[in-house]
Scaffold this active site. Sequence first.
Site, PDB file in Angstrom:
ATOM      1  N   GLY A  15      -5.352  -7.207  -6.277  1.00 47.01           N
ATOM      2  CA  GLY A  15      -4.977  -5.818  -6.463  1.00 47.01           C
ATOM      3  C   GLY A  15      -3.538  -5.597  -6.068  1.00 47.01           C
ATOM      4  O   GLY A  15      -3.108  -6.030  -4.991  1.00 47.01           O
ATOM      5  N   ALA A  16      -2.780  -4.934  -6.932  1.00 46.69           N
ATOM      6  CA  ALA A  16      -1.361  -4.687  -6.676  1.00 46.69           C
ATOM      7  C   ALA A  16      -1.049  -3.201  -6.784  1.00 46.69           C
ATOM      8  O   ALA A  16      -0.060  -2.794  -7.381  1.00 46.69           O
ATOM      9  CB  ALA A  16      -0.489  -5.491  -7.637  1.00 46.69           C
ATOM     10  N   GLY A  17      -1.940  -2.394  -6.171  1.00 47.25           N
ATOM     11  CA  GLY A  17      -1.665  -0.969  -6.023  1.00 47.25           C
ATOM     12  C   GLY A  17      -0.845  -0.756  -4.765  1.00 47.25           C
ATOM     13  O   GLY A  17      -0.178  -1.675  -4.280  1.00 47.25           O
TER      14      GLY A  17
ATOM     15  N   GLY B 235      -2.051  -3.177  -1.885  1.00 47.32           N
ATOM     16  CA  GLY B 235      -1.755  -4.560  -2.217  1.00 47.32           C
ATOM     17  C   GLY B 235      -0.274  -4.870  -2.103  1.00 47.32           C
ATOM     18  O   GLY B 235       0.122  -5.899  -1.530  1.00 47.32           O
TER      19      GLY B 235
ATOM     20  N   ALA C  61       0.935   4.783   2.300  1.00 46.35           N
ATOM     21  CA  ALA C  61       1.669   3.986   1.315  1.00 46.35           C
ATOM     22  C   ALA C  61       1.617   4.669  -0.042  1.00 46.35           C
ATOM     23  O   ALA C  61       0.579   5.211  -0.430  1.00 46.35           O
ATOM     24  CB  ALA C  61       1.088   2.583   1.219  1.00 46.35           C
TER      25      ALA C  61
ATOM     26  N   LYS D  20     -13.263   5.932   9.627  1.00 39.81           N
ATOM     27  CA  LYS D  20     -12.389   6.100   8.461  1.00 39.81           C
ATOM     28  C   LYS D  20     -13.087   6.928   7.386  1.00 39.81           C
ATOM     29  O   LYS D  20     -12.461   7.755   6.706  1.00 39.81           O
ATOM     30  CB  LYS D  20     -11.992   4.733   7.900  1.00 39.81           C
TER      31      LYS D  20
ATOM     32  N   ASN E 201      -1.350  17.018   3.693  1.00 39.32           N
ATOM     33  CA  ASN E 201      -2.295  16.898   4.820  1.00 39.32           C
ATOM     34  C   ASN E 201      -2.073  17.937   5.906  1.00 39.32           C
ATOM     35  O   ASN E 201      -3.011  18.511   6.460  1.00 39.32           O
ATOM     36  CB  ASN E 201      -2.207  15.499   5.428  1.00 39.32           C
TER      37      ASN E 201
ATOM     38  N   GLU F  56     -11.921   8.237  -5.455  1.00 36.82           N
ATOM     39  CA  GLU F  56     -12.925   7.505  -4.672  1.00 36.82           C
ATOM     40  C   GLU F  56     -13.938   8.470  -4.049  1.00 36.82           C
ATOM     41  O   GLU F  56     -14.517   8.181  -2.999  1.00 36.82           O
ATOM     42  CB  GLU F  56     -12.235   6.687  -3.585  1.00 36.82           C
TER      43      GLU F  56
END
Length: 297
Positions: free
Chosen positions: A7-9, A12, A126, A180, A198, A259
Amino acid sequence: MRIGILGAGSIGLLFASYLSKQFDVTLFPHRLEQSDLINEKGVTLQTLDSTITSKVKATLDKEEFNKQELIIVAVKQYQLANIRSDLNNIHKSIPLLFLQNGMLHLKLIDHLQHESIMVGSVEHGALKVNETTVAHNGIGLTKLAPYRGEITSISSLLNLHCEYFQFTTYSDYREILLKKLLVNAIINPLTAILKVKNGELIKNNFFMQIFHDLYSEIIPLFPELDSKNLLNEIIWICRNTENNESSMLKDIKFQRKTEIDAIVGYIVELAKDKNVRLPLTNMLYGMVKGMEKGGTE
């Protein structure tokens, strides 16, 4: 140590940037275009103080999996089904580290035969800027715990020397994942629906009341957690990341799948199993699902 990252999100790329300073890192993106760009340009890390580009190998060649000494699974929870066969084909002696939000990925992990499996909770902020660039906009910790086997199987990773990218270890994986989960279950749907950063959840009195109502509704499902300390921790996270947009808000803004099922959906199903009513939680779940799908199936 040879480390492969699936995964390169944002996560990653973040892990590849920091780990490549000390280890031989190979990224496994989903698309050839991104793989080619990473091989050409490297991975660029943006912080408040600097911009650093590191040379990182990227490939779609699945035969490279078994050349690694650790595989970090950094895809989103709902993407795990797409790589199930890949995970099964990784040699059972190679440790796996899963970094997904929520708890649903534990069902998949149960069916894997690997000797050492770790799970982690990433508290860094990130943002994936482009295919080869990630912004590290919130410094936190990565909390790790063994799901199967011994944490010593990834001792080289734990010895990483980096002030802004540190690991802590725990013996109880359920505790770190539950904490979490609760953080994400409060911050993510509220910021996504209200379309705020946030910090607004604790600055705006009306939003703060909803925040407390949601927390008060959910927390009785998890009597093993210290409710007062966890509430203070979530408030601290909102304050510490006040200018950040949650991942769920970003997903809604860019019309991507969220998600919500892995996070709030897990809590909704748990409440059904325990015959507990969660009217506010169910409403927020339905609202995010409606926004995610544009109100249609």
